[in-house]
Design an enzyme around this catalytic site. Structure first.
Site, mmCIF file in Angstrom:
data_model
loop_
_atom_site.group_PDB
_atom_site.id
_atom_site.type_symbol
_atom_site.label_atom_id
_atom_site.label_comp_id
_atom_site.label_asym_id
_atom_site.label_seq_id
_atom_site.Cartn_x
_atom_site.Cartn_y
_atom_site.Cartn_z
ATOM 1 N N HIS A 45 -71.970 -79.105 74.090
ATOM 2 C CA HIS A 45 -72.240 -79.235 75.525
ATOM 3 C C HIS A 45 -71.193 -78.458 76.327
ATOM 4 O O HIS A 45 -71.530 -77.715 77.249
ATOM 5 C CB HIS A 45 -72.231 -80.709 75.929
ATOM 6 C CG HIS A 45 -72.320 -80.927 77.401
ATOM 7 N ND1 HIS A 45 -73.523 -81.013 78.065
ATOM 8 C CD2 HIS A 45 -71.355 -81.051 78.345
ATOM 9 C CE1 HIS A 45 -73.286 -81.188 79.357
ATOM 10 N NE2 HIS A 45 -71.981 -81.216 79.554
ATOM 11 N N GLU A 46 -69.936 -78.617 75.965
ATOM 12 C CA GLU A 46 -68.873 -77.895 76.673
ATOM 13 C C GLU A 46 -68.986 -76.391 76.425
ATOM 14 O O GLU A 46 -68.736 -75.593 77.323
ATOM 15 C CB GLU A 46 -67.496 -78.433 76.275
ATOM 16 C CG GLU A 46 -67.287 -79.896 76.615
ATOM 17 C CD GLU A 46 -67.618 -80.256 78.059
ATOM 18 O OE1 GLU A 46 -67.418 -79.416 78.969
ATOM 19 O OE2 GLU A 46 -68.094 -81.384 78.287
ATOM 20 N N HIS A 49 -71.278 -74.955 78.849
ATOM 21 C CA HIS A 49 -70.667 -74.591 80.136
ATOM 22 C C HIS A 49 -69.995 -73.220 80.054
ATOM 23 O O HIS A 49 -70.065 -72.436 81.010
ATOM 24 C CB HIS A 49 -69.628 -75.632 80.564
ATOM 25 C CG HIS A 49 -70.235 -76.911 81.055
ATOM 26 N ND1 HIS A 49 -71.172 -76.962 82.053
ATOM 27 C CD2 HIS A 49 -70.014 -78.194 80.671
ATOM 28 C CE1 HIS A 49 -71.506 -78.221 82.279
ATOM 29 N NE2 HIS A 49 -70.820 -78.997 81.441
#
Length: 175
Positions: A45-46, A49
């Site tokens: 998920h990071e 980003h």
């Protein structure tokens, strides 16, 4: 554009995030040091980003741009509202409401950014084979639960804003 560094963080609590100003993906030791599906999903998920940043995702740019105003608004907006109420300066209170509203705008812009990062994470996890069919549901559950925290954050921010609007409106009627 540019390169991305990975940092394993210095604190034991969960403080996983991508820092677009330094192009660093920071993972807590709990996530960095684990091969669990949950940890892999959080890391992906990071990384989502970081990919958003690298590809110039417009909502990520917008969120990054409003961080200073949101921080100031959330810290000083309430103070301005309260001081305005105590000193019977309705205009100051309304200015505080407007400042506090920046935190709501931030939460509103954050939600699609987070949902997109989770979508990118699931693609990363499946395209790279980091999760198999049996783990896919677990990873999706972790990312869905994380998304609901942002939905809840938006709801709380919006309800707080509505509360303060009501308080300021009510103070104006009492005069």
């Amino acid at each position: 554009p540019g390169s991305f560094a990975l940092s394993s963080g210095a604190t034991p609590e969960l403080d996983d995030h991508y820092d677009p100003s330094q192009k660093v993906l920071r993972l807590s030791p709990v996530v960095y040091g684990s091969a669990s599906v949950a940890a892999i999903a959080v890391a992906a998920h990071e990384a989502g980003h970081a990919i958003q940043d690298a590809q110039g995702y417009p909502l990520m740019k917008a969120r990054t741009a409003i961080v200073p105003a949101a921080n100031i608004g959330s810290q000083f907006g309430i103070l301005m509202i309260i001081v305005g109420l105590f000193m019977h300066l309705t205009a100051l209170s309304w200015l505080g409401v407007a400042a506090f509203a920046m935190a709501v705008v931030f939460a509103l812009v954050t939600l699609p950014v987070e949902l997109d990062a989770s979508s990118r994470a699931m693609k990363l996890l499946t395209n790279t084979g980091l999760v198999d069919r049996t783990e896919y549901g677990q990873a999706r559950s972790v990312l869905t639960a994380a998304a609901f925290t942002y939905v809840a954050g938006l709801a709380v921010a919006l309800l707080n804003l509505l509360y303060w609007i009501g308080v300021v409106q009510g103070s104006g009627r009492r005069r």
